[in-house]
Design a protein around this motif. Structure first.
Motif, PDB file in Angstrom:
ATOM      1  N   LYS A 171     -10.718  -9.859 -46.618  1.00 20.39           N
ATOM      2  CA  LYS A 171     -11.207  -9.907 -44.965  1.00 20.39           C
ATOM      3  C   LYS A 171     -10.180  -9.261 -44.100  1.00 20.39           C
ATOM      4  O   LYS A 171      -8.813  -9.301 -44.307  1.00 20.39           O
ATOM      5  N   LEU A 172     -10.731  -8.569 -43.064  1.00 21.78           N
ATOM      6  CA  LEU A 172      -9.728  -7.640 -42.201  1.00 21.78           C
ATOM      7  C   LEU A 172      -9.344  -8.721 -41.042  1.00 21.78           C
ATOM      8  O   LEU A 172      -9.896  -9.752 -40.675  1.00 21.78           O
ATOM      9  N   THR A 173      -8.067  -8.432 -40.386  1.00 22.27           N
ATOM     10  CA  THR A 173      -7.473  -9.135 -39.379  1.00 22.27           C
ATOM     11  C   THR A 173      -8.086  -8.470 -38.157  1.00 22.27           C
ATOM     12  O   THR A 173      -8.940  -7.685 -38.047  1.00 22.27           O
ATOM     13  N   GLU A 174      -8.139  -9.475 -37.085  1.00 21.44           N
ATOM     14  CA  GLU A 174      -8.390  -9.127 -35.830  1.00 21.44           C
ATOM     15  C   GLU A 174      -7.959  -7.819 -35.416  1.00 21.44           C
ATOM     16  O   GLU A 174      -8.973  -6.831 -35.007  1.00 21.44           O
ATOM     17  N   GLU A 175      -6.888  -7.449 -35.482  1.00 22.90           N
ATOM     18  CA  GLU A 175      -6.331  -6.110 -35.261  1.00 22.90           C
ATOM     19  C   GLU A 175      -6.898  -4.950 -36.027  1.00 22.90           C
ATOM     20  O   GLU A 175      -7.205  -3.894 -35.601  1.00 22.90           O
ATOM     21  N   ASP A 230      -6.175   3.960 -45.267  1.00 22.72           N
ATOM     22  CA  ASP A 230      -6.564   3.263 -46.654  1.00 22.72           C
ATOM     23  C   ASP A 230      -6.492   1.717 -46.632  1.00 22.72           C
ATOM     24  O   ASP A 230      -7.357   0.975 -47.423  1.00 22.72           O
ATOM     25  N   SER A 231      -5.408   1.492 -45.823  1.00 26.12           N
ATOM     26  CA  SER A 231      -4.994   0.008 -46.088  1.00 26.12           C
ATOM     27  C   SER A 231      -6.108  -0.899 -45.232  1.00 26.12           C
ATOM     28  O   SER A 231      -6.234  -2.217 -45.590  1.00 26.12           O
ATOM     29  N   ILE A 232      -6.926  -0.287 -44.372  1.00 24.31           N
ATOM     30  CA  ILE A 232      -7.857  -0.983 -43.872  1.00 24.31           C
ATOM     31  C   ILE A 232      -9.236  -0.856 -44.424  1.00 24.31           C
ATOM     32  O   ILE A 232      -9.872  -1.483 -44.742  1.00 24.31           O
ATOM     33  N   LEU A 233      -9.373   0.593 -44.751  1.00 25.52           N
ATOM     34  CA  LEU A 233     -10.860   1.017 -45.191  1.00 25.52           C
ATOM     35  C   LEU A 233     -11.064   0.303 -46.588  1.00 25.52           C
ATOM     36  O   LEU A 233     -12.155  -0.099 -46.973  1.00 25.52           O
ATOM     37  N   LEU A 234      -9.836   0.254 -47.346  1.00 26.06           N
ATOM     38  CA  LEU A 234      -9.919  -0.100 -48.786  1.00 26.06           C
ATOM     39  C   LEU A 234      -9.548  -1.606 -49.066  1.00 26.06           C
ATOM     40  O   LEU A 234      -9.340  -1.989 -50.515  1.00 26.06           O
ATOM     41  N   LYS A 235      -9.400  -2.281 -48.068  1.00 30.60           N
ATOM     42  CA  LYS A 235      -8.488  -3.622 -48.340  1.00 30.60           C
ATOM     43  C   LYS A 235      -9.594  -4.648 -49.073  1.00 30.60           C
ATOM     44  O   LYS A 235     -10.424  -4.649 -48.738  1.00 30.60           O
ATOM     45  N   MET A 256     -10.996  -0.587 -37.090  1.00 31.37           N
ATOM     46  CA  MET A 256     -12.462  -0.374 -37.952  1.00 31.37           C
ATOM     47  C   MET A 256     -13.491  -0.060 -36.786  1.00 31.37           C
ATOM     48  O   MET A 256     -14.460   1.000 -36.930  1.00 31.37           O
ATOM     49  N   HIS A 257     -13.442  -0.709 -35.696  1.00 31.58           N
ATOM     50  CA  HIS A 257     -14.520  -0.604 -34.556  1.00 31.58           C
ATOM     51  C   HIS A 257     -14.603   0.866 -33.846  1.00 31.58           C
ATOM     52  O   HIS A 257     -15.388   1.104 -33.123  1.00 31.58           O
ATOM     53  N   GLN A 258     -13.511   1.476 -34.241  1.00 32.30           N
ATOM     54  CA  GLN A 258     -13.379   2.841 -33.595  1.00 32.30           C
ATOM     55  C   GLN A 258     -14.175   3.835 -34.274  1.00 32.30           C
ATOM     56  O   GLN A 258     -14.463   4.944 -33.940  1.00 32.30           O
ATOM     57  N   HIS A 259     -14.836   3.647 -35.369  1.00 32.67           N
ATOM     58  CA  HIS A 259     -15.172   4.516 -36.408  1.00 32.67           C
ATOM     59  C   HIS A 259     -16.520   5.343 -35.781  1.00 32.67           C
ATOM     60  O   HIS A 259     -16.675   6.456 -35.931  1.00 32.67           O
TER      61      HIS A 259
END
Length: 265
Positions: free
Chosen positions: A155-159, A147-152, A164-167
């Protein structure tokens, strides 16, 4: 306030045994595991539920439980297989809606646009079923993203982007359990590929990108840009179509772009 109960504390013994076995299978394979179990809510009322253990990033597991009574009653015969698959797709979609309430409307809109463009391009009607199913679960792999990434909100960091690119690959692993899944997988796996080869996860370029994914990409980007986001307001339709035109031959298939722009205007 009462202490929060763990799912393991409320499962009946027979279901707990299946759950423990599923956990062991997951630990040895690190792959998606599913099992069904019957739960009696009263002496006269019995329901079948499917339990899904979904590998997530950072060694986490997502547990999804849903009632499969409706599709289980009709899934035992070949004539009813398409209906059964549609119910499975519906179940997968619903599991993601529980994570992100904005996803349901987005999914409905991009599915409709994708099918509309495919019909305008003259694809056979049989393709519409695969397009519709693939579009409905295009982002299902996001269920394994924290959720910390999906619902951030920002903007997302590079890490975070690397996670996210794994989905798309997660989606393929999840959806392979569906009967005759192959025609459905093109959109979930390849809808983030770009015509110039700069997309992900496979760095495909040009016509190596499956046609269904190339068609879907227009709807996905259009709907994303014309919708409000926590970090920006929605773009206007003219601005969005101008952007899509500017990305023809980079992001989008140049032979399809003019048809999509014509359709949306």
């Amino acid at each position: 306030m009462p202490a929060q109960l763990s799912i393991l504390e409320i499962l009946p013994a027979t279901v707990r045994r299946k759950y423990d076995l599923a956990i062991k299978n997951y630990q040895s394979t690190n792959r998606f595991i599913a099992f069904e179990s019957m739960l009696a809510t009263s002496p006269s009322l019995v329901h079948w539920y499917e339990f899904r253990l979904i590998p997530a990033v950072e060694d986490q597991i997502v547990l999804f439980i849903w009632n499969v009574n409706h599709y289980r009653r009709v899934s035992g015969t070949v004539p009813n297989l398409p209906f059964s698959v549609d119910k499975m797709i519906e179940g997968w979609s619903r599991s993601l809606y529980l994570r992100d309430l904005e996803t349901e409307d987005h999914t409905r809109r991009v599915t409709e646009m994708t099918v509309q463009l495919a019909r305008q391009l003259g694809l056979p009607e049989e393709d519409m079923r695969h397009l519709r199913r693939g579009a409905q679960v295009h982002d299902i792999g996001k269920i394994a993203i924290p959720d910390s990434i999906l619902l951030k909100p920002g903007k997302l960091t590079e890490e975070e982007w690397s996670i996210m690119h794994q989905h798309p690959l997660i989606a393929v692993e999840m959806l392979k359990a569906i009967p005759d899944a192959e025609p459905i997988l093109a959109i979930p796996r390849s809808h983030h590929e770009r015509w110039d080869g700069s997309g992900y996860p496979d760095k495909l370029a040009g016509e190596d990108i499956p046609l269904h994914a190339r068609i879907f990409a227009f709807a996905d980007v259009y709907d994303a840009l014309t919708s409000d986001r926590p970090y920006r307001r929605a773009w206007s339709t003219p601005s969005t179509l101008a952007y899509i035109h500017s990305q023809t031959g980079r992001h989008f298939d140049p032979t399809l772009a003019s048809e999509f722009i014509r359709m949306m205007t």
